[in-house]
Design an enzyme around this catalytic site. Structure first.
Site, mmCIF file in Angstrom:
data_model
loop_
_atom_site.group_PDB
_atom_site.id
_atom_site.type_symbol
_atom_site.label_atom_id
_atom_site.label_comp_id
_atom_site.label_asym_id
_atom_site.label_seq_id
_atom_site.Cartn_x
_atom_site.Cartn_y
_atom_site.Cartn_z
ATOM 1 N N HIS A 24 0.827 -1.210 0.000
ATOM 2 C CA HIS A 24 0.000 0.000 0.000
ATOM 3 C C HIS A 24 0.862 1.262 0.000
ATOM 4 C CE1 HIS A 24 1.002 0.735 4.221
ATOM 5 N NE2 HIS A 24 0.812 -0.568 4.420
ATOM 6 N N HIS B 45 0.602 -5.633 2.480
ATOM 7 C CA HIS B 45 1.376 -4.906 3.475
ATOM 8 C C HIS B 45 2.823 -5.389 3.470
ATOM 9 C CE1 HIS B 45 -2.508 -3.558 5.151
ATOM 10 N NE2 HIS B 45 -2.893 -4.749 4.749
#
Length: 207
Positions: free
Chosen positions: A8, A146
């Site tokens: 992200h 992530h």
């Protein structure tokens, strides 16, 4: 099978220097810029699908990328970040103050377990299941997740100890590509590619 893992964009939690875990931070302004650059870079890729961790910082990044690629988003709960329990939302100095045993454990070469933490075995099992689902998909999949998740998946692919720290750095909106070789084994074709970010790279990752 082609799997492109995207971390992200920079989150509000990244910018604040806190351990995020499952706390649902959104993107910072810089993170949103990173997401748009990544979407533009991937727009001509010809991917078949975009999937994402359900956490806001990943799902927002995925929405920007999917819009640029004219695709819908599918959520994959298995790609959520490691749940650090009561360590979430704290800076390193706050962690040391609240959990004085943390440094003592590290000095002994032990891993400190925060109250309410997911547990590494459960995390690794969850990721192995998610990776197995993704590897069964035909064509190209863009998966937004992530830093801890992508690093752990890379460990699995190359067969490293999953608890070995620091082997794979994963910058915000970096691209890590996994494919199959001729024998059908998963291989890392590229890792932590941030060439598309035009000088706005960020790499801090505290989970």
């Amino acid at each position: 099978m082609r799997l492109i893992l995207v971390r992200h964009g920079e989150s509000v939690g990244n910018a604040a220097g806190v351990l995020q875990g499952r706390l649902d931070y959104g993107l910072s302004d810089l993170g949103l810029r990173q997401a748009h650059l990544t979407g533009g870079h991937l727009a001509d890729l010809g991917a078949d699908r975009v999937v994402s961790s359900p956490l806001l910082r990943a799902a927002t990044t995925a929405a920007v990328i999917a819009d640029a690629m004219r695709l819908e988003i599918g959520l994959e709960a298995g790609l959520a970040e490691y749940d650090i329990g009561e360590g979430a939302g704290l800076t390193p100095s706050q962690l040391r103050e609240k959990f004085p045993e943390l440094l003592k454990s590290r000095a002994r070469g032990e891993r400190f377990l925060f109250p309410g933490e997911e547990g590494r075995d459960a995390f690794h099992e969850r990721l192995a299941d998610a990776l197995e689902r993704l590897r069964q998909l035909e064509g190209t999949t863009v998966a937004v997740a992530h830093g801890g998740v992508i690093g752990a998946i890379c460990h699995m692919v190359v067969g490293l100890d999953l608890d070995r720290p620091g082997a794979f750095m994963v910058g915000n909106c970096s691209l890590t590509e996994i494919t199959r070789d001729r024998a059908g084994r998963l291989v890392i074709a590229r890792h932590n590619d941030m060439c598309h970010l035009s000088g706005i790279e960020t790499t801090v990752d505290r989970g």
